[in-house]
Design an enzyme around this catalytic site. Structure first.
Site, PDB file in Angstrom:
ATOM      1  N   ASP A  81       3.598   0.746   1.074  1.00 61.01           N
ATOM      2  CA  ASP A  81       5.593  -0.198   1.102  1.00 61.01           C
ATOM      3  C   ASP A  81       6.477   1.540   1.270  1.00 61.01           C
ATOM      4  OD1 ASP A  81       4.234  -2.212  -0.466  1.00 61.01           O
ATOM      5  OD2 ASP A  81       3.521  -0.861  -2.179  1.00 61.01           O
ATOM      6  N   LYS A  82       7.650   1.003   1.216  1.00 58.30           N
ATOM      7  CA  LYS A  82       8.964   2.233   1.513  1.00 58.30           C
ATOM      8  C   LYS A  82       8.705   3.276   0.395  1.00 58.30           C
ATOM      9  CE  LYS A  82      13.703   2.571   1.677  1.00 58.30           C
ATOM     10  NZ  LYS A  82      14.416   2.269   1.402  1.00 58.30           N
TER      11      LYS A  82
END
Length: 263
Positions: A57-58
């Protein structure tokens, strides 16, 4: 131009890098304003094409592996799809999490329709350290508690660790989707940093050519007993390691190691 990525390991078949928090693995229309992408930066840095085989995930930082040719990409992708990899994460969560617990809680994809089938999802958790601050982040409680938790997912559902910790009522600090906004803001103000406190600590994959289990480590060192809360912070303006924000988190707060839980 984004800074170069920290390379953890490389041969002619694959490369392991440290993905900083806030970076996307590749371009996506869902976050059109972002300018930092691991794929493009690493391609320019190495001067060759790279192939994504898994994602983070970012907001998650830590170990990310990419293949350097199509045969390696195929083998590594199959390893992830078949559950032949071993992932180890570190998270900072609300409250005192259970000392050890397994979560077998099926999940639907976040954006799935209401009638979509659920998917098996299993994660093992272990509390490594905990703290209690004599400050209130919630008017219902006189103190604020948090834990450092090791997460070992055995399936690979999207946001699995984040959603399983929410299921336990111990959401990750800084998780805007599955956590608590007021608590996230309280911690961000106290730490001077708004981020998701989830770290991809270690990843073991079968090497795409030899099949030998190969482990890549983020470089985050677990503190020695004397280091807890010792204030040994990496300097902000030095050539700090890529996990410097986690090192500061471990050093600046009064953590107490959970007995018999050190990695």
């Amino acid at each position: 131009m984004p800074p170069p990525l920290h390379i953890l390991w490389r041969d002619e078949h694959l490369v392991a890098v440290y993905k900083p928090a806030g970076w996307l693995v590749h371009r996506t229309g869902l976050d059109a304003g972002e300018t930092r992408f691991v794929m493009q930066t690493l391609r320019d840095q190495l001067g060759q094409h790279v192939f994504p085989v898994h994602r983070l995930d970012k907001g998650t930082c830590g170990v990310l592996v990419m293949a350097l040719h199509s045969d390696a990409a195929r083998a590594l992708s199959q390893a992830f799809e078949q559950g032949a990899t071993h992932k180890r994460y570190l998270a900072m969560v609300r409250g005192w999490a259970p000392q050890a617990i397994e979560v077998d809680h099926a999940l639907k994809p976040d954006d799935a329709p209401a009638d979509a089938a659920v998917q098996d999802a299993h994660t093992r958790f272990r509390r490594l350290a905990q703290l209690t601050l004599p400050e209130t982040s919630d008017a219902r409680f006189a103190t604020t508690r948090a834990s450092l938790v090791e997460a070992l997912p055995t399936t690979g559902r999207r946001h699995q660790i984040r959603r399983h910790l929410k299921h336990l009522a111990h959401p990750i600090i800084g998780d805007a989707t599955h956590g608590k906004g007021p608590l996230n803001r309280w911690w961000a103000e106290r730490l001077g940093q708004q981020r998701l406190w989830l770290h991809a600590w270690q990843l073991t994959v079968p090497h795409p050519m030899s099949g030998v289990a190969t482990t890549f480590d983020s470089g985050l060192r677990w503190p020695e007993p004397a280091d807890w809360g010792g204030g040994h912070l990496p300097a902000e303006d030095s050539a700090a390691p890529p996990c410097a924000d986690w090192l500061r988190l471990l050093a600046r707060l009064p953590w107490q190691e959970t007995p018999a839980s050190a990695p």
